[in-house]
Write a protein that holds these residues in place. Structure first.
Motif, PDB file in Angstrom:
ATOM      1  N   GLY A 141     -37.112   4.994   9.092  1.00  0.00           N
ATOM      2  CA  GLY A 141     -37.037   4.228   7.855  1.00  0.00           C
ATOM      3  C   GLY A 141     -35.600   4.068   7.417  1.00  0.00           C
ATOM      4  O   GLY A 141     -35.177   2.998   6.975  1.00  0.00           O
ATOM      5  N   LYS A 142     -34.828   5.150   7.526  1.00  0.00           N
ATOM      6  CA  LYS A 142     -33.384   5.109   7.336  1.00  0.00           C
ATOM      7  C   LYS A 142     -32.744   5.721   8.566  1.00  0.00           C
ATOM      8  O   LYS A 142     -33.238   6.709   9.110  1.00  0.00           O
ATOM      9  N   ASN A 145     -27.786   2.936  10.699  1.00  0.00           N
ATOM     10  CA  ASN A 145     -27.456   1.650  10.084  1.00  0.00           C
ATOM     11  C   ASN A 145     -27.178   1.804   8.603  1.00  0.00           C
ATOM     12  O   ASN A 145     -26.187   1.287   8.077  1.00  0.00           O
ATOM     13  N   GLU A 146     -28.070   2.517   7.903  1.00  0.00           N
ATOM     14  CA  GLU A 146     -27.893   2.720   6.461  1.00  0.00           C
ATOM     15  C   GLU A 146     -26.730   3.668   6.170  1.00  0.00           C
ATOM     16  O   GLU A 146     -26.009   3.488   5.179  1.00  0.00           O
ATOM     17  N   LEU A 147     -26.536   4.662   7.037  1.00  0.00           N
ATOM     18  CA  LEU A 147     -25.431   5.596   6.833  1.00  0.00           C
ATOM     19  C   LEU A 147     -24.092   4.879   6.923  1.00  0.00           C
ATOM     20  O   LEU A 147     -23.217   5.058   6.070  1.00  0.00           O
ATOM     21  N   LYS A 151     -25.570   3.075   2.487  1.00  0.00           N
ATOM     22  CA  LYS A 151     -26.832   2.972   1.757  1.00  0.00           C
ATOM     23  C   LYS A 151     -27.700   4.218   1.903  1.00  0.00           C
ATOM     24  O   LYS A 151     -28.821   4.250   1.408  1.00  0.00           O
ATOM     25  N   ALA A 152     -27.202   5.227   2.597  1.00  0.00           N
ATOM     26  CA  ALA A 152     -27.952   6.477   2.775  1.00  0.00           C
ATOM     27  C   ALA A 152     -26.967   7.604   3.018  1.00  0.00           C
ATOM     28  O   ALA A 152     -25.861   7.393   3.537  1.00  0.00           O
ATOM     29  N   GLU A 156     -30.360  12.075   4.756  1.00  0.00           N
ATOM     30  CA  GLU A 156     -31.517  11.189   4.750  1.00  0.00           C
ATOM     31  C   GLU A 156     -31.814  10.592   6.119  1.00  0.00           C
ATOM     32  O   GLU A 156     -32.910  10.069   6.336  1.00  0.00           O
ATOM     33  N   VAL A 157     -30.871  10.672   7.023  1.00  0.00           N
ATOM     34  CA  VAL A 157     -31.051  10.005   8.319  1.00  0.00           C
ATOM     35  C   VAL A 157     -31.177  10.977   9.488  1.00  0.00           C
ATOM     36  O   VAL A 157     -31.582  10.581  10.586  1.00  0.00           O
ATOM     37  N   THR A 171     -30.143   5.408  15.661  1.00  0.00           N
ATOM     38  CA  THR A 171     -29.736   4.081  15.195  1.00  0.00           C
ATOM     39  C   THR A 171     -30.921   3.149  15.412  1.00  0.00           C
ATOM     40  O   THR A 171     -31.461   3.078  16.515  1.00  0.00           O
ATOM     41  N   ARG A 172     -31.329   2.445  14.355  1.00  0.00           N
ATOM     42  CA  ARG A 172     -32.562   1.673  14.415  1.00  0.00           C
ATOM     43  C   ARG A 172     -32.384   0.322  15.108  1.00  0.00           C
ATOM     44  O   ARG A 172     -33.242  -0.117  15.877  1.00  0.00           O
TER      45      ARG A 172
END
Length: 268
Positions: A141-142, A145-147, A151-152, A156-157, A171-172
């Motif tokens: 979900g995170k 990419n978000e890190l 954004k995270a 959280e990742v 990595t998504r």
């Protein structure tokens, strides 16, 4: 399952074949380059599905598997070389795509996690073609990419795939301008934080192929050592020579000949 034959040393040659982490914040950098703390307490625990792992050739999850011996042998050789030199970060790359570097990186990290004194952290830095999370069947979900986008938070990742002492930073999806991202102060700070947070941690970074872009070459000076994965019958002598040239200033601790034909032995 493709055969792998580890070969530890400078020359390329063939030979026979706590469920979560807790810590204090450590500094890193935001997209502008300013230092900010990475603050995470406990990784998210995600169960893995054995049938999914089997389809993706992930065999080291089960340390009793009769197919994981090659990764255990590779683990022992890699850890010996790293401990002798005080190294903590290992980059894994290949000359070209489809050599099997991601499958090897996952299995090696799992094998290290089975080692009772080590924690293995696997990071997907193949930002053009990330596969670690998908190979493990993680929800993501995170993710990285978000890190990287701010954004995270790191906590959280990070994911613990229900294997003690094993943590994954997946990595998504592909990241635009990957070379620029990988050469940024934020990534440099991230690598340092992941390496320094635990004395017993071995950090494994799945990098892009060396000859497909300049991503891996950009990152290589940031790691203690590198392992090269070569696909039997797929990578040419010229490609291997080009890789050795690009790795001239790196600590190349060995090579793995992947997709090799099995060798028959009359004993063991």
């Amino acid at each position: 399952m493709d055969r792998i034959t580890p070969a530890i040393g400078k020359n390329l040659h063939q030979v026979s074949p706590s469920t979560s982490e807790t810590s204090q914040p450590a500094p890193t950098t935001d997209p502008s380059g300013a230092l900010v703390p990475f603050d995470y307490i406990q990784t998210t625990v995600v169960p893995l599905r054995p049938e999914h792992l089997e389809r993706h050739r992930i065999v080291a999850y089960n340390k009793n598997s009769n197919m994981s011996w090659a990764f255990d042998l590779l683990r022992t050789q890699v850890l010996q070389a790293m401990e002798e030199n005080g190294w903590r970060t290992l980059a894994i790359t290949s000359p070209t795509p489809e050599a099997g570097k991601t499958v090897l990186a996952i299995n090696l990290a799992m094998s290290i996690a089975h080692h009772t004194t080590k924690t293995a952290l696997l990071v997907d830095f193949d930002l053009r073609r990330p596969r670690v999370g998908a190979s493990l069947g993680l929800p993501m979900g995170k993710a990285m990419n978000e890190l990287l986008a701010g954004k995270a938070e790191l906590g959280e990742v990070l994911v613990n795939p229900t294997l003690p002492r094993f943590v994954v930073l997946p990595t998504r999806e592909p990241v635009p301008l990957s070379t620029e991202v990988l050469s940024s102060p934020k990534v440099t700070g991230l690598i340092g934080d992941l390496r320094d947070r635990y004395d017993s941690r071995i950090c494994i970074f799945d990098l892009p192929p060396l000859l497909s872009s300049d991503d891996a070459i950009t990152l290589m000076p940031k790691f203690d050592c590198v392992l090269l994965v070569v696909a039997n019958g797929q990578n040419s002598k010229k490609e291997i020579e080009d890789c050795l040239y690009h790795l001239g200033n790196a600590n190349l601790i060995g090579a793995v000949l992947n997709k090799a034909e099995p060798q028959k032995h009359s004993y063991y």
